[in-house]
Design a protein around this motif. Structure first.
Motif, PDB file in Angstrom:
ATOM      1  N   GLU A 134       0.529  -0.779   0.428  1.00 21.16           N
ATOM      2  CA  GLU A 134       0.159  -0.011  -0.351  1.00 21.16           C
ATOM      3  C   GLU A 134       0.762   1.121   0.013  1.00 21.16           C
ATOM      4  O   GLU A 134       2.255   1.002   0.381  1.00 21.16           O
ATOM      5  CB  GLU A 134      -0.707   0.209   1.192  1.00 21.16           C
ATOM      6  CG  GLU A 134      -1.918   1.020   1.070  1.00 21.16           C
ATOM      7  CD  GLU A 134      -2.886   1.730   2.510  1.00 21.16           C
ATOM      8  OE1 GLU A 134      -3.649   1.648   2.657  1.00 21.16           O
ATOM      9  OE2 GLU A 134      -3.215  -0.184   3.284  1.00 21.16           O
TER      10      GLU A 134
ATOM     11  N   VAL B 245       1.098   5.169   0.345  1.00 18.58           N
ATOM     12  CA  VAL B 245       0.403   6.418   1.280  1.00 18.58           C
ATOM     13  C   VAL B 245       1.345   7.947   0.930  1.00 18.58           C
ATOM     14  O   VAL B 245       2.253   7.638   0.606  1.00 18.58           O
ATOM     15  CB  VAL B 245       0.076   6.305   3.015  1.00 18.58           C
ATOM     16  CG1 VAL B 245      -1.012   4.705   2.827  1.00 18.58           C
ATOM     17  CG2 VAL B 245       1.176   6.107   3.696  1.00 18.58           C
TER      18      VAL B 245
ATOM     19  N   SER C 182      -2.948  17.203   5.942  1.00 16.37           N
ATOM     20  CA  SER C 182      -3.907  16.588   4.545  1.00 16.37           C
ATOM     21  C   SER C 182      -4.473  17.575   3.842  1.00 16.37           C
ATOM     22  O   SER C 182      -5.567  16.960   3.147  1.00 16.37           O
ATOM     23  CB  SER C 182      -4.829  15.725   6.165  1.00 16.37           C
ATOM     24  OG  SER C 182      -5.459  17.348   6.623  1.00 16.37           O
TER      25      SER C 182
ATOM     26  N   ASN D 295      -3.159  11.504   1.308  1.00 21.60           N
ATOM     27  CA  ASN D 295      -3.462  10.414   1.582  1.00 21.60           C
ATOM     28  C   ASN D 295      -2.778  10.031   2.589  1.00 21.60           C
ATOM     29  O   ASN D 295      -2.064  10.084   2.648  1.00 21.60           O
ATOM     30  CB  ASN D 295      -3.065   8.532   0.931  1.00 21.60           C
ATOM     31  CG  ASN D 295      -3.973   7.730   2.118  1.00 21.60           C
ATOM     32  OD1 ASN D 295      -4.548   7.407   2.652  1.00 21.60           O
ATOM     33  ND2 ASN D 295      -4.320   6.328   0.736  1.00 21.60           N
TER      34      ASN D 295
ATOM     35  N   VAL E 199      -1.649   9.432   7.087  1.00 21.32           N
ATOM     36  CA  VAL E 199      -2.197   8.067   7.592  1.00 21.32           C
ATOM     37  C   VAL E 199      -1.383   8.048   8.581  1.00 21.32           C
ATOM     38  O   VAL E 199      -0.126   8.550   9.168  1.00 21.32           O
ATOM     39  CB  VAL E 199      -1.973   6.206   7.245  1.00 21.32           C
ATOM     40  CG1 VAL E 199      -1.956   5.920   8.141  1.00 21.32           C
ATOM     41  CG2 VAL E 199      -2.727   6.284   6.343  1.00 21.32           C
TER      42      VAL E 199
ATOM     43  N   LEU F  26      -8.714  15.222  14.474  1.00 20.90           N
ATOM     44  CA  LEU F  26      -8.881  14.675  14.070  1.00 20.90           C
ATOM     45  C   LEU F  26     -10.277  14.056  12.448  1.00 20.90           C
ATOM     46  O   LEU F  26      -9.945  13.774  11.791  1.00 20.90           O
ATOM     47  CB  LEU F  26      -9.463  12.701  14.705  1.00 20.90           C
ATOM     48  CG  LEU F  26      -9.518  11.166  14.592  1.00 20.90           C
ATOM     49  CD1 LEU F  26      -8.150  10.976  13.561  1.00 20.90           C
ATOM     50  CD2 LEU F  26      -9.801  10.459  15.482  1.00 20.90           C
TER      51      LEU F  26
ATOM     52  N   GLU G 119     -10.044  13.665   8.833  1.00 22.58           N
ATOM     53  CA  GLU G 119     -11.016  11.884   8.174  1.00 22.58           C
ATOM     54  C   GLU G 119     -11.598  12.824   7.025  1.00 22.58           C
ATOM     55  O   GLU G 119     -11.581  12.305   5.875  1.00 22.58           O
ATOM     56  CB  GLU G 119     -11.660  11.266   8.928  1.00 22.58           C
ATOM     57  CG  GLU G 119     -11.060   9.941  10.150  1.00 22.58           C
ATOM     58  CD  GLU G 119     -11.732  10.054  11.038  1.00 22.58           C
ATOM     59  OE1 GLU G 119     -12.849  10.585  11.719  1.00 22.58           O
ATOM     60  OE2 GLU G 119     -10.850   8.596  11.754  1.00 22.58           O
TER      61      GLU G 119
ATOM     62  N   GLY H  19      -9.873  12.988   3.804  1.00 28.90           N
ATOM     63  CA  GLY H  19      -9.117  11.556   3.229  1.00 28.90           C
ATOM     64  C   GLY H  19      -8.402  10.707   3.883  1.00 28.90           C
ATOM     65  O   GLY H  19      -7.969   9.778   3.512  1.00 28.90           O
ATOM     66  N   GLY H  20      -7.196  11.432   4.950  1.00 28.04           N
ATOM     67  CA  GLY H  20      -6.433  10.510   5.933  1.00 28.04           C
ATOM     68  C   GLY H  20      -6.984   9.528   7.217  1.00 28.04           C
ATOM     69  O   GLY H  20      -8.974   9.363   6.970  1.00 28.04           O
ATOM     70  N   SER H  21      -6.676   9.009   7.620  1.00 25.20           N
ATOM     71  CA  SER H  21      -7.273   8.010   8.397  1.00 25.20           C
ATOM     72  C   SER H  21      -6.468   8.374   9.548  1.00 25.20           C
ATOM     73  O   SER H  21      -4.798   7.934   9.653  1.00 25.20           O
ATOM     74  CB  SER H  21      -7.573   6.325   8.181  1.00 25.20           C
ATOM     75  OG  SER H  21      -6.025   5.962   7.200  1.00 25.20           O
ATOM     76  N   PHE H  22      -7.186   7.493  10.766  1.00 26.60           N
ATOM     77  CA  PHE H  22      -6.491   6.931  12.242  1.00 26.60           C
ATOM     78  C   PHE H  22      -6.398   5.309  12.319  1.00 26.60           C
ATOM     79  O   PHE H  22      -6.928   4.453  12.088  1.00 26.60           O
ATOM     80  CB  PHE H  22      -6.837   7.866  13.189  1.00 26.60           C
ATOM     81  CG  PHE H  22      -6.433   7.284  14.151  1.00 26.60           C
ATOM     82  CD1 PHE H  22      -4.801   7.522  14.818  1.00 26.60           C
ATOM     83  CD2 PHE H  22      -7.662   7.044  15.574  1.00 26.60           C
ATOM     84  CE1 PHE H  22      -4.336   6.684  16.156  1.00 26.60           C
ATOM     85  CE2 PHE H  22      -7.046   6.664  17.262  1.00 26.60           C
ATOM     86  CZ  PHE H  22      -5.247   6.857  16.832  1.00 26.60           C
ATOM     87  N   VAL H  23      -4.812   5.286  12.460  1.00 24.03           N
ATOM     88  CA  VAL H  23      -4.715   3.408  12.487  1.00 24.03           C
ATOM     89  C   VAL H  23      -4.140   3.537  14.108  1.00 24.03           C
ATOM     90  O   VAL H  23      -3.456   3.461  14.303  1.00 24.03           O
ATOM     91  CB  VAL H  23      -4.028   2.688  11.501  1.00 24.03           C
ATOM     92  CG1 VAL H  23      -3.806   1.369  11.670  1.00 24.03           C
ATOM     93  CG2 VAL H  23      -4.421   3.311   9.938  1.00 24.03           C
TER      94      VAL H  23
END
Length: 375
Positions: free
Chosen positions: A2, A4, A23, A28, A30, A156, A160, A163-167
């Motif tokens: 993947e 990013v 972002s 993308n 993360v 946060l 999001e 288009g970003g994300s929290f893992v």
């Protein structure tokens, strides 16, 4: 594998602010954290104060980014509906000898662009609280308090929305730079994962030096020693006798700001933090020992002589990632880019303690500019 645009390690307030800023321009982003949620370490265990930028040496990053960040943070809260209160702060002298240090405080504040400090006589201080004992003081009207959890939630949500994300529950294992960026090795609840990213931001707070040492090409000589410094807080039951934050004259070399009185958004009065250096090779222990109460009572009585010790109870503690050792002088934030370590696309942040919350948006702008080679 993947791919990013950016990986931010550490979902404290600094990592979230950086990810939100990146972002805006990257599709993308993360942000990862080993905990199950964001802000579970230093960012949720502090005084929640929006600092004015009074104490830090002129031209330091702490001074510059605190003043810039304060203004940006108030604007952000207004724009995004984050709860805050600009209630102001009183810096108090409890002896005539301490009053001489006010001149140095005012001079340093003005050099940093903080020009709104107002001198207070003992009588004027009494109008803020009949319980406050001080020979004189300074009022900082631009100091405030913030709901830090709501602020992090807002950051946060911004990530999001862009288009970003929290893992969460994701550990950083290693990173290998190449001509396309970095190959990142992660551990997601025991399962290994590799992803490719163009940018890598190490905002791991207490563990920033460990993360840096796991990035191929970062020389050990460039990784500073980090000191874990624990600060305990006690809460005070009943109605607060203070309408503003109350701080004693700051400690020498800015080891801390003394055991001060602060209010949270609900009006709860709390006192702290103290300064206790601890080992950094174990899991953080956030226990607050009742045995600390006499030390707190002694410190608080200097400006609040009628304190009722029975109303003072252990509350919580936080651990700060300090670059300044127990007997050392002031140390600034370290935000190291390619200019320092010669690895394009990598930013390492070390020692981001107070005033990190206040400075968070300015730090994010600084990091973004560093990635573009502008700072």
């Amino acid at each position: 594998m993947e791919k990013v645009d950016a990986v931010v390690v550490g979902a404290g307030v600094i990592g979230l602010a950086i990810a939100a800023r990146l972002s805006k321009n990257l599709a993308n982003v993360v942000i990862i954290d080993k905990h199950k949620s964001f802000g579970e370490e230093t960012s949720s265990r502090n005084s929640e104060v929006i600092h004015a930028g009074i104490y830090y040496p002129q031209d330091s990053l702490k001074a510059k980014l605190c003043v810039e960040g304060k203004q940006a943070l108030y604007r952000y809260c207004d724009l995004r509906g984050v709860p805050y209160k600009p209630i102001g702060k009183l810096i108090v002298a409890t002896t005539h000898d301490q009053q001489s240090s006010f001149e140095a405080v005012i001079t340093r504040a003005e050099a940093n662009g903080v020009t709104d400090l107002i001198r207070q006589s003992s009588r004027q201080l009494h109008t803020f609280s009949s319980e406050l004992k001080a020979t004189a003081g300074l009022l900082s009207p631009s100091t405030g308090i913030i709901d830090s959890h709501s602020y992090m939630q807002s950051l946060l949500a911004e990530i999001e929305a862009n288009g970003g994300s929290f893992v969460p529950k994701t550990g950083f294992v290693a990173a290998e730079p190449d001509d396309k960026g970095f190959v990142i090795h992660l551990d997601i609840e025991g399962e290994p994962l590799k992803i490719r990213t163009r940018y890598l931001i190490n905002s791991a707070g207490l563990y920033s030096t460990q993360v840096a040492s796991s990035i191929q090409g970062v020389e050990n000589s460039l990784i500073p020693q980090l000191h874990w410094c624990k600060g305990h807080y006690f809460s005070y039951s009943g109605k607060s006798p203070f309408s503003k934050l109350v701080y004693p004259v700051p400690e020498i070399a800015l080891k801390g700001l003394g055991i001060h009185g602060t209010l949270d958004m609900s009006g709860q009065l709390k006192f702290g933090p103290d300064t206790q250096y601890i080992s950094d090779n174990t899991e953080p222990d956030h226990h607050v020992s009742p045995a600390l109460k006499p030390k707190f009572v002694e410190a608080i009585r200097r400006y609040f002589p009628n304190i009722d010790p029975d109303k003072l109870q252990p509350s919580y503690s936080g651990i700060r990632p300090k670059l300044q050792g127990p007997n050392a002088n002031f140390e600034d934030f370290k935000i190291e880019s390619c200019a320092s370590h010669s690895i394009k696309g990598l930013i390492n942040l070390y020692g981001i303690e107070s005033p990190g919350l206040t400075a968070s948006l300015a730090i994010a702008d600084y990091v973004a500019a560093s990635l573009e080679g502008k700072s």
